[in-house]
Design a protein around this motif. Structure first.
Motif, PDB file in Angstrom:
ATOM      1  N   ASP A   1      -7.892  26.571  17.980  1.00  0.00           N
ATOM      2  CA  ASP A   1      -8.647  27.041  19.139  1.00  0.00           C
ATOM      3  C   ASP A   1      -9.340  25.865  19.811  1.00  0.00           C
TER       4      ASP A   1
ATOM      5  N   ALA B   1     -12.307  25.552  21.043  1.00  0.00           N
ATOM      6  CA  ALA B   1     -13.659  25.329  20.532  1.00  0.00           C
ATOM      7  C   ALA B   1     -13.625  24.582  19.206  1.00  0.00           C
TER       8      ALA B   1
ATOM      9  N   THR C   1     -21.802  24.856  25.143  1.00  0.00           N
ATOM     10  CA  THR C   1     -21.078  26.103  25.344  1.00  0.00           C
ATOM     11  C   THR C   1     -19.932  25.818  26.310  1.00  0.00           C
TER      12      THR C   1
ATOM     13  N   ARG D   1     -16.686  27.274  28.536  1.00  0.00           N
ATOM     14  CA  ARG D   1     -16.135  28.474  29.170  1.00  0.00           C
ATOM     15  C   ARG D   1     -14.847  28.093  29.879  1.00  0.00           C
TER      16      ARG D   1
ATOM     17  N   ASP E   1     -11.399  39.491  23.675  1.00  0.00           N
ATOM     18  CA  ASP E   1     -12.493  38.891  24.434  1.00  0.00           C
ATOM     19  C   ASP E   1     -12.184  38.774  25.916  1.00  0.00           C
TER      20      ASP E   1
ATOM     21  N   HIS F   1     -10.587  31.854  28.053  1.00  0.00           N
ATOM     22  CA  HIS F   1     -11.371  32.929  27.449  1.00  0.00           C
ATOM     23  C   HIS F   1     -11.360  34.148  28.358  1.00  0.00           C
TER      24      HIS F   1
ATOM     25  N   LYS G   1     -17.697  30.260  24.453  1.00  0.00           N
ATOM     26  CA  LYS G   1     -17.854  29.998  23.022  1.00  0.00           C
ATOM     27  C   LYS G   1     -18.818  28.841  22.801  1.00  0.00           C
ATOM     28  N   LYS G   2     -19.636  29.013  21.775  1.00  0.00           N
ATOM     29  CA  LYS G   2     -20.552  27.960  21.360  1.00  0.00           C
ATOM     30  C   LYS G   2     -19.782  26.940  20.511  1.00  0.00           C
TER      31      LYS G   2
END
Length: 532
Positions: A4, A6, A20, A22, A373, A404, A451-452
């Protein structure tokens, strides 16, 4: 299996860095071909999807603040995938992270995002190219961000070097091109078994020696017979017919300096009346007669001659079974006949590959999102049937590379046109960031998205570490090579202005602190060296 986005970012960002991310993408839609069709030929079917990545941080109790954004366009044809970096910009508030100056978070994010897209968009047997142009400008995405005192704008040379360093790690993920000597057949076999890559850079008005100064430091350790960076344009790797008119050999991206030049030159094309035979110079300009002349004339364009430089960069990635030296022309012929150069076949599509699209089973593909999501886009895409080549289709949309949130093309343009408005100061950025997040959530019908990311890389710098065997490769002068100059009477340790001494003489030069008159050597003082 590609990780992923992230997770990939967490591995490269320094420990303790919290951001974060996006990622918004659009559904692929048919678009104009990147390359103009040659006279008498039809334009190549092409699909395009848009990607926008934003990076934000928490601003105490006030909310999130965007610090960086990048827009990327992905073009797909039957024989080529093109990842074009359209825009990248910062808001000038990166300093809020209070990171060491030697850590370039924005370059780490840029490299990881492009590497992620390249991995997820690599199709079996299809060449992929990452393309961008580096042009120094105060602001690209965030209006008013130049007013922020913390924004550091690189000059033209610095920006070209920055992008070369950002792309270089992706290049190093793949094998180098095989050497051209016939004795290197083993290297060619290795290259055919693994993906290979070569980077190309053109800086109009700079010759090949000047262009080398923009290459990343890692090129110093590359073998001379297998260079990873070249000062040229990958004509044979990107174009089906290198002998076509020059206007057919250069891709046309939106808001690109060379695209504007191409359009201006197209005004020179002779007009053809309907029903009349094509003129002898059909499809050829009057002023620019070759591709070499095109790049030479680019240096006189306003974008390239107004006291600043512009860099055009291509990173060509060849999938296993395809060598960089294999031209697109021969590759196309081999694909159409069911054969691949070097006697190898295109790898069969795996189950994961078939999730991209299977045109033999359906003519319409529902643009559903990859996970719970993201909201499915209310659209379907008509896939063109290609009876001559059922194995490779111009449409490609893998789940792993989607954002996302997936928006329709119309909603994506609405987001880009109306959201990123004001970034004058920290309060304005907080408000604009919230507006951006809320509008995308409304368009996608999602309460929360993004996502953080918490960095886990313990290395203190993003600079590449020296390879084994090259540790301590800094140039240190061997003490045995240092020749000390004799001190004259009353002279201290002041270094000599010129450390070279006349051969066969023990005389010393005057120290810098002494006032030395013009010395005229008397002929009676000349001592001849005895013959041995």
């Amino acid at each position: 299996m590609v990780s992923d986005l992230a997770d990939l970012l967490a591995k490269v960002l320094p420990t303790g860095v919290e951001i974060t991310v996006r990622h918004v993408s659009s559904t692929p839609t048919p678009c104009e071909a990147l390359f103009a069709a040659a006279p008498g030929q039809a334009s190549e079917p092409t699909f395009c999807e848009n990607h926008f990545l934003s990076v934000s941080i928490d601003s105490k109790d006030e909310g999130e603040i965007i610090i960086f954004g990048m827009e990327v366009m992905v073009y797909n044809t039957a024989h080529l995938t093109t990842i074009f970096v359209s825009k990248a910009d910062s808001t000038g508030l990166l300093y809020l992270l209070k990171l060491p100056r030697k850590v370039s978070v924005l370059r780490l994010v840029s490299n990881t995002f492009l590497s992620y897209l390249a991995q997820t968009r690599q199709r079996p047997g299809v060449r992929l190219v990452v393309s961008l142009f580096a042009r120094a400008q105060n602001q690209y995405l965030f209006p008013g961000s130049i007013e922020n005192a913390g924004k550091h704008v690189l000059d033209d040379r610095g920006l070209i070097k920055w992008w070369c360093r950002a792309v270089d790690p992706i290049l190093r993920e793949h094998e180098p091109e095989s050497a051209l000597q016939e004795t290197k057949t083993m290297d060619q076999a290795v290259e055919a078994a693994k993906a290979s890559a070569t980077a190309y850079l053109i800086v109009p008005s700079c010759d090949r020696f000047e262009t080398r100064n923009f290459f990343p430091p890692t090129t110093k350790s590359d073998a001379q017979d297998r260079p990873r960076w070249l000062n040229s344009y990958p004509l044979k790797q990107l174009c089906h017919d290198p002998s076509a008119p020059p206007r057919c050999l250069v891709p046309r991206f939106p808001d690109d300096p060379k695209t504007r030049f191409l359009l201006d030159l197209d005004g020179e094309l002779p007009e053809q009346e309907e029903g009349q035979p094509a003129p002898p110079n059909d499809g050829r300009w009057r002023s620019v007669r070759s591709l070499e002349q095109f790049w030479e004339m680019m240096s006189f364009r306003q974008e390239c001659s107004a006291g600043r430089l512009v860099g055009f960069l291509w990173l060509v990635i060849n999938p296993p079974g395809l060598m960089n030296s294999t031209s697109m022309e021969s590759r196309t012929r081999a694909t159409e006949t069911g054969q691949i150069p070097n006697g190898s076949d295109v790898p069969a599509a795996t189950t994961e590959d078939k999730s991209r699209t299977d045109p033999s089973k359906t003519e319409a593909l529902d643009t559903s999102a990859p996970s719970a999501d993201a909201k499915p886009a209310a659209a379907s895409i008509e896939l063109p049937r290609d009876e001559a080549s059922n194995d490779i289709n111009p449409f490609d949309w893998p789940e792993a590379g989607r954002g996302h949130v997936v928006l329709s093309e119309a909603d994506y343009k609405k987001m880009m046109d109306s959201v990123l408005d004001h970034f004058y100061d920290e309060k304005e950025v907080v408000a604009s960031t919230k507006t951006y997040i809320d509008q995308v959530a409304s368009l996608a019908d999602e309460l929360t998205w993004g996502k953080k990311v918490v960095g886990s890389n313990t290395a203190s710098s993003d600079l590449p570490q020296p390879a084994e065997g090259n540790a301590g490769s800094n140039n240190v002068l061997d003490l045995r090579l240092i020749r000390k100059r004799k001190k004259s009477q009353g002279e201290g340790s002041t270094p000599a202005v010129n450390s070279q001494e006349p051969s066969g003489s023990s005389d010393t030069f005057p120290a810098p602190s002494q006032v030395a008159p013009v010395n005229v050597l008397n002929a009676s003082l000349v001592r001849k060296k005895k013959k041995t």
